[in-house]
Structure formats: structure tokens, C-alpha cells
Enzyme design. Structure first.
Site, short mmCIF file in Angstrom:
data_model
loop_
_atom_site.label_atom_id
_atom_site.label_comp_id
_atom_site.label_asym_id
_atom_site.label_seq_id
_atom_site.Cartn_x
_atom_site.Cartn_y
_atom_site.Cartn_z
N ASP A 176 -48.87 16.76 -2.59
CA ASP A 176 -50.02 16.80 -3.50
C ASP A 176 -49.64 17.50 -4.80
OD1 ASP A 176 -52.64 16.57 -4.43
OD2 ASP A 176 -53.52 17.23 -2.54
N HIS A 234 -58.93 20.31 3.45
CA HIS A 234 -57.98 20.17 2.33
C HIS A 234 -58.77 20.40 1.05
CE1 HIS A 234 -54.66 17.82 0.22
NE2 HIS A 234 -55.64 17.76 -0.67
N HIS A 291 -59.39 21.74 -3.07
CA HIS A 291 -58.85 21.93 -4.43
C HIS A 291 -59.67 23.01 -5.13
CE1 HIS A 291 -55.88 18.60 -4.91
NE2 HIS A 291 -56.45 18.25 -3.77
N CYS A 309 -55.08 14.74 -7.59
CA CYS A 309 -54.96 13.30 -7.42
C CYS A 309 -54.98 12.62 -8.79
CB CYS A 309 -56.11 12.77 -6.55
SG CYS A 309 -56.12 10.98 -6.42
N ASN A 329 -54.55 22.12 -5.88
CA ASN A 329 -55.00 22.57 -4.55
C ASN A 329 -55.28 24.07 -4.59
OD1 ASN A 329 -53.14 20.09 -3.80
ND2 ASN A 329 -54.40 20.52 -2.02
N1 COA Z 1 -44.92 1.69 -0.85
C1 COA Z 1 -44.13 0.98 -1.69
N2 COA Z 1 -44.43 -0.21 -2.19
C2 COA Z 1 -45.61 -0.73 -1.81
C3 COA Z 1 -46.48 -0.08 -0.95
C4 COA Z 1 -46.09 1.18 -0.45
N3 COA Z 1 -46.85 1.87 0.37
N4 COA Z 1 -47.56 -0.83 -0.75
C5 COA Z 1 -47.39 -1.95 -1.48
N5 COA Z 1 -46.22 -1.88 -2.11
C6 COA Z 1 -45.66 -2.88 -3.01
C7 COA Z 1 -45.78 -4.28 -2.47
O1 COA Z 1 -44.68 -4.57 -1.66
C8 COA Z 1 -45.81 -5.09 -3.74
O2 COA Z 1 -44.49 -5.17 -4.23
P1 COA Z 1 -44.01 -6.42 -5.12
O3 COA Z 1 -44.81 -6.36 -6.39
O4 COA Z 1 -42.57 -6.14 -5.33
O5 COA Z 1 -44.32 -7.62 -4.28
C9 COA Z 1 -46.59 -4.22 -4.70
O6 COA Z 1 -46.42 -2.89 -4.22
C10 COA Z 1 -48.04 -4.58 -4.79
O7 COA Z 1 -48.59 -4.60 -3.48
P2 COA Z 1 -50.16 -4.47 -3.22
O8 COA Z 1 -50.44 -4.42 -1.75
O9 COA Z 1 -50.86 -5.52 -4.05
O10 COA Z 1 -50.42 -3.04 -3.76
P3 COA Z 1 -51.24 -2.55 -5.00
O11 COA Z 1 -50.53 -2.86 -6.26
O12 COA Z 1 -52.65 -3.00 -4.85
O13 COA Z 1 -51.14 -0.95 -4.76
C11 COA Z 1 -50.97 0.92 -3.31
C12 COA Z 1 -51.68 -0.38 -3.61
C13 COA Z 1 -51.75 1.64 -2.24
C14 COA Z 1 -49.58 0.66 -2.83
C15 COA Z 1 -50.89 1.77 -4.59
O14 COA Z 1 -52.16 1.79 -5.19
C16 COA Z 1 -50.44 3.18 -4.33
O15 COA Z 1 -49.32 3.45 -3.93
N6 COA Z 1 -51.31 4.18 -4.60
C17 COA Z 1 -50.95 5.55 -4.47
C18 COA Z 1 -52.11 6.34 -3.98
C19 COA Z 1 -51.78 7.80 -3.96
O16 COA Z 1 -50.71 8.22 -3.57
N7 COA Z 1 -52.74 8.63 -4.41
C20 COA Z 1 -52.58 10.04 -4.45
C21 COA Z 1 -52.66 10.66 -3.11
S1 COA Z 1 -54.24 10.69 -2.41
ZN ZN Z 2 -55.44 16.76 -2.55
#
Ligand code: COA
Ligand code: ZN
Length: 310
Positions: free
Chosen positions: A16, A215, A217, A248, A257
């Protein structure tokens, strides 16, 4: 943890905290920071996330960080967990040999869309799939972090029914689980935290394979007060980040946090055991202050050491 008043603190700065820092922290620096935290006595560390590197470039090296710590973690009985936002992330983590997973979804639709780009129902479907995969994995452990449990940056106060809905759907999956009740925005208030935590802990008290964590903040300066309310409500597991790092990127206005050293200082002086070495924790937290781009928080770290570790 045998003492029923004792708490277990999960150090989440490496996930985080670091996710909120823009300049890339070299992998070696991340590993050293985690080692310093292990030295302070943490038995649980959230070391990173298998999220899209486009969404959070900072955590793209989580597999390397985890691998570098794995041997020491086994030797010292330290759990290293990683956050996953979807089934893809869960499978990637399992493929990297990480079986201690933190699946995140939000109680509010708008934050779930902002954070993981899908509906709450779709996230629950992802989680069901991951739970099915995990069932056959040795050492599989599941934390479900419910974000925006109290407040959503887009929708305001979260209805308790939305939280219960998620808890119920997850329990139907029939797998041991620890829920992380996340005040993602730091805009929860102690009365709300105390009542909701208390209700959930009590309502599910007979479920032997369910655990609860808080959890928090510190965005509005309420992190510590909220943690103490959660404690009064029966919570004994707390996430916190050394130096008050964190936030976030997909929750506008959310900041760090609750600082781990503030929690440890307070619990310690209330005779609530944490099993952590505050002096070493302060060293680890002070080192994090120097990370370029780090926005730190907390209170006790800046005070004379003799007044903190008396
Ligand atoms: N790790 C790595 N790559 C990922 C993945 C993951 N967990 N999930 C999806 N992907 C890749 C897919 O393979 C795809 O790759 P490509 O473009 O090469 O084909 C691409 O990302 C898009 O996939 P999709 O399922 O459409 O994902 P998205 O673009 O809608 O993104 C998340 C969704 C969840 C992956 C993205 O929003 C994310 O990682 N968010 C982070 C949230 C976070 O950590 N927040 C803070 C903590 S609470
Ligand atoms: Zn948090």
C-alpha cells in the site's frame, strides 16, 4: 497469538505504501526495506501486488521481491502475502509460488470500477474462480480486502448491506478466509468503525474459519482512533504502514495508512502485546522517509526516541 488481548499487525508499506510512490524504487531497496521490517519482528508482510503494470508500475517487480525474501521468511515463520485484483493476478501469483493472497474488491460499485475496472458482481465471480483454483494449492491462504467498507470517495457513506452482501457471497464459497475491512479513504469515523466491526465479529463468531482485520488510513487524522474502535469491536488483526506511507491511486484524496509505529506505540502503552520491536521499527520507518517521492505521515517517529521507547 494466544493472548486474546494481543494484536497481530500486518505491515503493508511494501504494497500500500510503495504503490503510492511514483519514482520507481529499486528492487534491492524494496528488499532491504522488507528485511528491516522482518528484523523488527513482523510475522506478516504484504510485499507487493500482481496488478497490471500499466495501472501500478511501481509493483511490477513483486515476484523478484518475494523470491529474495522467501528463504528468510520460511526460516523465521514470516508470512509474505501479495495483493491480487482479479483471477489473472491470482494465477500469476500462484505461478510465482506465492500462496498467501489478498484479493481486493470494493463494497461500493463506483470505487470497484475505478480500482479494478469491473462490477462488484464480476469481482465476486473472479474471486470464486480463484478460490476454486486455490483449494488445490498447498498452503493457500486467502485474505479478502473489502475496500470502501465505510466510505467511498464517489458514493459517500457505504450502506452496511453492501458489506454484508460481499461477506455472505464469499462465505458461500466455502473456503477459510480472513476479511480485511478497509477504510480506503480514511474518512470513517470511530462510532461507525466500532459498531460495524463489532456487529460483523459477533454475527460470524461461530464461523471457525473466518478472521477479521482492520485496514485504516489516516487521511483525516482518525486512523488511530478508528483502529482503537475496531479493537473495542473485537478486531485483533491490523494492517498498517511504517512511516504512514500509502494510499490508493484510484481513490481521489486518499492518503497514507495509519503509521505502524503509532499503532505499536499506542497498543504497547495500553499493555496490548504486539510482539514487535518499536526501536527497530522506527529505524525501518525512518529509512523509508528518505525514499524519493515518499509522502510520509504519523506522529511518534519525529519525537525523541527516549520518549517513545521508554
Ligand atoms: N496483472 C497483470 N496484468 C494483468 C492483470 C494482472 N492482475 N490483469 C489483467 N492484466 C492484463 C491483461 O492480460 C491484459 O493484457 P494485454 O493488454 O496485454 O492483453 C490487460 O491487462 C487488460 O486486461 P483487462 O482484464 O481488460 O484489465 P483492465 O485493463 O480492465 O485492468 C486490472 C484491470 C484489475 C488489471 C487493473 O485495473 C489493475 O491492475 N488495477 C490495480 C488496482 C490496484 O492495485 N489498486 C490499488 C490497490 S487497492
Ligand atoms: Zn489501503
Amino acid at each position: 497469538m494466544t493472548n486474546s488481548s494481543a494484536v497481530e499487525i500486518v505491515e503493508v508499506a511494501p504494497r500500500d505504501g510503495f504503490q503510492a510512490i511514483k519514482p520507481f524504487i529499486p528492487t534491492e531497496t524494496k528488499i532491504s526495506a522488507c528485511k528491516a521490517l522482518i528484523e523488527a519482528g513482523f510475522k506478516r508482510l504484504e510485499v507487493g501486488a500482481f496488478v497490471s503494470p500499466k495501472a501500478i508500475p511501481q509493483l511490477a517487480d513483486t515476484a523478484e521481491v518475494h523470491a529474495a525474501l522467501a528463504e528468510q521468511a520460511v526460516a523465521r515463520s514470516v508470512r509474505l502475502s501479495t495483493l491480487v485484483p482479479n483471477t489473472t493476478g491470482g494465477r500469476r501469483a500462484l505461478d510465482a509460488g506465492i500462496s498467501d493472497l489478498v484479493f481486493v474488491l470494493s463494497a461500493s460499485e463506483a470505487h470497484n470500477q475505478s480500482n479494478v475496472r469491473r462490477s462488484v458482481a464480476a469481482s465476486l465471480e473472479d474471486l470464486r474462480e480463484l478460490a476454486d483454483v486455490g483449494r488445490d494449492v498447498q498452503g493457500f491462504r486467502l485474505r479478502v480486502n473489502i475496500a470502501t467498507v465505510f466510505d467511498c470517495p464517489f458514493e459517500g457513506r457505504t450502506p452496511e448491506a453492501a458489506v454484508r452482501h460481499i461477506v455472505e457471497r464469499v462465505l458461500e464459497m466455502g473456503i477459510p478466509v480472513e476479511f480485511g475491512l478497509c477504510d480506503t479513504t480514511g474518512r470513517a469515523f470511530p462510532d461507525h468503525v466500532g459498531s460495524l466491526c463489532g456487529e460483523l465479529v459477533q454475527h460470524y463468531a461461530s464461523e471457525r474459519s473466518v478472521g477479521w482485520a482492520f485496514h485504516g488510513h489516516d487521511t483525516f487524522g482518525l486512523g488511530l482512533a478508528n483502529a482503537l474502535s475496531a479493537y473495542a469491536g473485537g478486531i485483533r488483526i491490523f494492517d498498517a504502514a511504517a512511516a504512514g506511507l500509502g494510499g490508493c491511486p484510484f481513490a481521489p484524496g486518499a492518503s497514507g495508512n495509519t503509521a505502524t509505529e503509532d499503532l505499536v506505540f499506542t497498543f504497547g502503552n495500553m499493555n496490548i502485546p504486539t510482539d514487535l520491536d518499536l526501536d527497530k521499527l522506527l529505524d525501518a520507518a525512518t529509512a523509508m522517509e528518505t525514499l524519493p517521492g515518499a509522502q510520509t505521515g504519523g506522529h511518534v517517529r519525529g519525537l525523541p526516541r527516549a520518549r517513545i521507547c521508554a
